[in-house]
Design a protein around this motif. Structure first.
Motif, PDB file in Angstrom:
ATOM      1  N   GLN A 195      -8.224  -0.767   6.286  1.00  0.00           N
ATOM      2  CA  GLN A 195      -7.240  -1.116   7.000  1.00  0.00           C
ATOM      3  C   GLN A 195      -5.989  -1.864   5.622  1.00  0.00           C
ATOM      4  N   SER A 196      -7.273  -2.900   4.960  1.00  0.00           N
ATOM      5  CA  SER A 196      -6.536  -3.429   3.411  1.00  0.00           C
ATOM      6  C   SER A 196      -6.141  -2.553   2.311  1.00  0.00           C
ATOM      7  N   GLN A 212      -2.779  -0.530   3.537  1.00  0.00           N
ATOM      8  CA  GLN A 212      -2.248  -1.717   2.975  1.00  0.00           C
ATOM      9  C   GLN A 212      -1.836  -1.631   1.420  1.00  0.00           C
TER      10      GLN A 212
END
Length: 117
Positions: free
Chosen positions: A89-90, A93
């Protein structure tokens, strides 16, 4: 014609060499960087169709390098490689279009890279 050059930044020499060989077998030129700082230098001096960044490297991690590159060029095609799937997820992002989980197996990842070139 689209840019057929790939930049691959990875601090582990064996991983660097293996992906470079795979890409060369597919007719793709691959420049190598051993850390994030070297990757940024190469990016600023050359032109790449795809930039592949290992997440954990000395100097600067892949997500830090990605943010720098995207500040210069929001259209840059960035692919992350990590052995830590909790980072997915990071990394997304941070602007990576794809995240590959190590160890890379099969040929799918080569086809994904080729699809961006």
């Amino acid at each position: 014609m689209a840019n057929q050059r790939v930049l691959y930044a990875e601090d582990e020499v064996t991983n660097r060499r293996l992906l470079q060989i795979q890409l060369q077998r597919n007719g793709i030129t691959c420049d190598l960087a051993s850390d994030g700082i070297q990757a940024l230098e190469l990016y600023r001096n050359e032109s790449y169709g795809v930039i592949i960044l290992d997440q954990y490297m000395p100097g600067m991690n892949g997500d830090q390098v990605a943010r720098e590159i995207l500040r210069d060029n929001p259209e840059a095609v960035l692919i992350a490689i990590t052995s830590d799937d909790s980072e997915l997820q990071s990394l997304e992002q941070a602007g990576f279009r794809e995240v590959f989980i190590k160890p890379l197996r099969g040929k799918e990842y080569i086809e994904i890279i080729k699809s961006y070139l």
